[in-house]
Design an enzyme around this catalytic site. Structure first.
Site, PDB file in Angstrom:
ATOM      1  N   GLY A 135      24.200 -44.143 -47.099  1.00 11.79           N
ATOM      2  CA  GLY A 135      23.707 -45.508 -46.916  1.00 11.79           C
ATOM      3  C   GLY A 135      22.609 -45.532 -45.875  1.00 11.79           C
ATOM      4  O   GLY A 135      22.005 -44.498 -45.573  1.00 11.79           O
TER       5      GLY A 135
ATOM      6  N   THR B 180      22.016 -39.828 -50.696  1.00 10.68           N
ATOM      7  CA  THR B 180      22.615 -38.603 -50.152  1.00 10.68           C
ATOM      8  C   THR B 180      23.766 -38.024 -50.999  1.00 10.68           C
ATOM      9  O   THR B 180      24.293 -38.727 -51.844  1.00 10.68           O
ATOM     10  CB  THR B 180      23.147 -39.012 -48.759  1.00 10.68           C
ATOM     11  OG1 THR B 180      22.016 -39.390 -48.004  1.00 10.68           O
ATOM     12  CG2 THR B 180      23.922 -37.964 -48.057  1.00 10.68           C
TER      13      THR B 180
HETATM   14  N1  ASP Z   1      22.365 -41.860 -44.995  1.00  6.86           N
HETATM   15  C1  ASP Z   1      21.128 -41.211 -45.348  1.00  6.86           C
HETATM   16  C2  ASP Z   1      20.145 -41.362 -44.231  1.00  6.86           C
HETATM   17  O1  ASP Z   1      20.070 -42.412 -43.644  1.00  6.86           O
HETATM   18  C3  ASP Z   1      20.522 -41.741 -46.587  1.00  6.86           C
HETATM   19  C4  ASP Z   1      21.455 -41.908 -47.737  1.00  6.86           C
HETATM   20  O2  ASP Z   1      22.646 -41.895 -47.606  1.00  6.86           O
HETATM   21  O3  ASP Z   1      20.956 -42.074 -48.821  1.00  6.86           O
HETATM   22  O4  ASP Z   1      19.410 -40.438 -43.976  1.00  6.86           O
END
Ligand code: ASP
Length: 349
Positions: free
Chosen positions: A262, A210
């Site tokens: 995350g 993200t």
């Molecule tokens: N937090 C995001 C999600 O779970 C993914 C990420 O941070 O890469 O959609």
């Protein structure tokens, strides 16, 4: 005698004015950004790739900082920085978003204003070029906090936002990751593993990537924003933490601004962004301590991996993560541009 009195009261007035002036601290403008956390190891990069990632992070943080330097609002600074990252194919947000189980892209984003806790979020949008702008429009122009799917896009149409075909978000490296994920899931299905067990088969990097930003402007206002394509091979309209206020994004001038990245399910369960700011506000913890407590505390013990960027109203920045790496960058009035990808000793910049 009268003359002495006038002179001394003039002197007193001048010294009050001077001390008021001298006491006024410099406005500590600052910005921090991230481009996802996960199994990010130096050995996986060619020198050219690493340079290209670092350069994009630098451009994003400096564009955001330029907004602050010119006296712009923290909301504009984070929108500028996140837009650069959404438009880059390197990160899992906007162009370069991961694929869903069915092979499409569904995007989530949120934004929060630390002045008054106004917030806006979108979940599962498929045709919005820059979801962070739509999240901001929800905050500023609707009477709601979160809109999802077709309804969110209907609202976007009314607001005259930029629409793209879903394949605009395609990139070869995310396609490859999707193919691999599908294969693993299908193998697990064939061996009669249930849906939960199937998903355990996916390596951590399928769950990460993200982008987000936090900023403090000359007026002393904090803001935070996050944007994502979610997790590779996500299914059934899955929504992660990124569009959830308190989980993936939080900002309040009284405490701090946070954007998370995350494994979203854990960040939702542990209410990560709001928990960090609550510790700053009610336990008087520094952003570094509060971040450390939450990122390396019960969430990690439960299996939750990822990281956060945190900023307080005095310009203190912390960027803890419990994974191998986190794409990140920061800049403040007292600190030149910092760009990091892998583990450094010092994550409080
Ligand atoms: N937090 C995001 C999600 O779970 C993914 C990420 O941070 O890469 O959609």
């Amino acid at each position: 005698m009268r003359r002495i009195l006038i002179t001394s009261s003039l002197f007193a007035a001048l010294s009050v004015a001077h001390s008021a002036f001298a006491a006024k601290p410099e406005t500590p403008i600052a910005i921090a950004i991230h481009g996802g956390a996960g199994t990010i190891e130096k050995s996986r990069f060619t020198p050219e790739q690493e340079k290209a990632y670092r350069q994009t992070l630098k451009v994003a943080v400096e564009q955001g900082y330029a907004v602050l330097e010119q006296g712009g609002e923290s909301l504009d600074a984070i929108t500028a920085a996140i837009t650069v990252l959404e438009n880059s194919p390197f990160f899992n947000a906007g162009k370069g978003a991961v694929y869903t189980y069915e092979g499409a892209h569904e995007l989530d984003a949120s934004i929060m204003d630390g002045r008054d806790r106004q917030a806006g979020a979108v979940a599962g949008v498929k045709h919005i070029k820059n979801p962070i702008e739509l999240a901001r429009a929800v905050m500023e122009k609707s009477v709601h906090v979160m809109l999802s799917g077709e309804g969110a896009e209907e609202f976007a149409k009314r607001e005259g936002m930029s629409f793209v075909n879903n394949d605009y978000f395609d990139t070869p490296h995310r396609y490859e990751a999707w193919q691999k994920a599908r294969k693993k899931l299908e193998q697990a299905e064939q061996s009669n593993k249930d849906y939960q067990a199937q998903h355990q088969q996916l390596p951590q990097q399928y769950k990460m990537g993200t982008v987000g930003a936090v900023a403090l402007d000359k007026q002393g206002n904090l803001a935070a924003g996050t944007s994502t394509g979610g997790m590779t091979a996500k299914r059934f309209g899955r929504v992660g933490d990124s569009p959830i206020i308190g989980a993936g994004t939080f900002a309040d001038n009284e405490s701090c601004a946070v954007s998370a990245t995350g494994h979203g399910e854990y960040f939702i369960r542990y209410n990560v962004a709001a928990d960090i700011c609550a510790r700053v506000q009610y336990q008087d913890k520094s952003v570094a301590q509060a971040g450390q407590d939450v990122i390396f505390g019960p969430m990690l013990r439960a299996g939750g991996t990822g990281g956060v960027i945190i900023l307080d109203a005095r310009g203190n920045i912390s960027m803890p993560f419990n994974t191998k790496g986190m794409y990140r960058a920061s800049k403040s009035k007292t600190q030149p541009t910092y760009v990091g990808i892998f583990e450094d000793k010092d994550t409080s910049k």
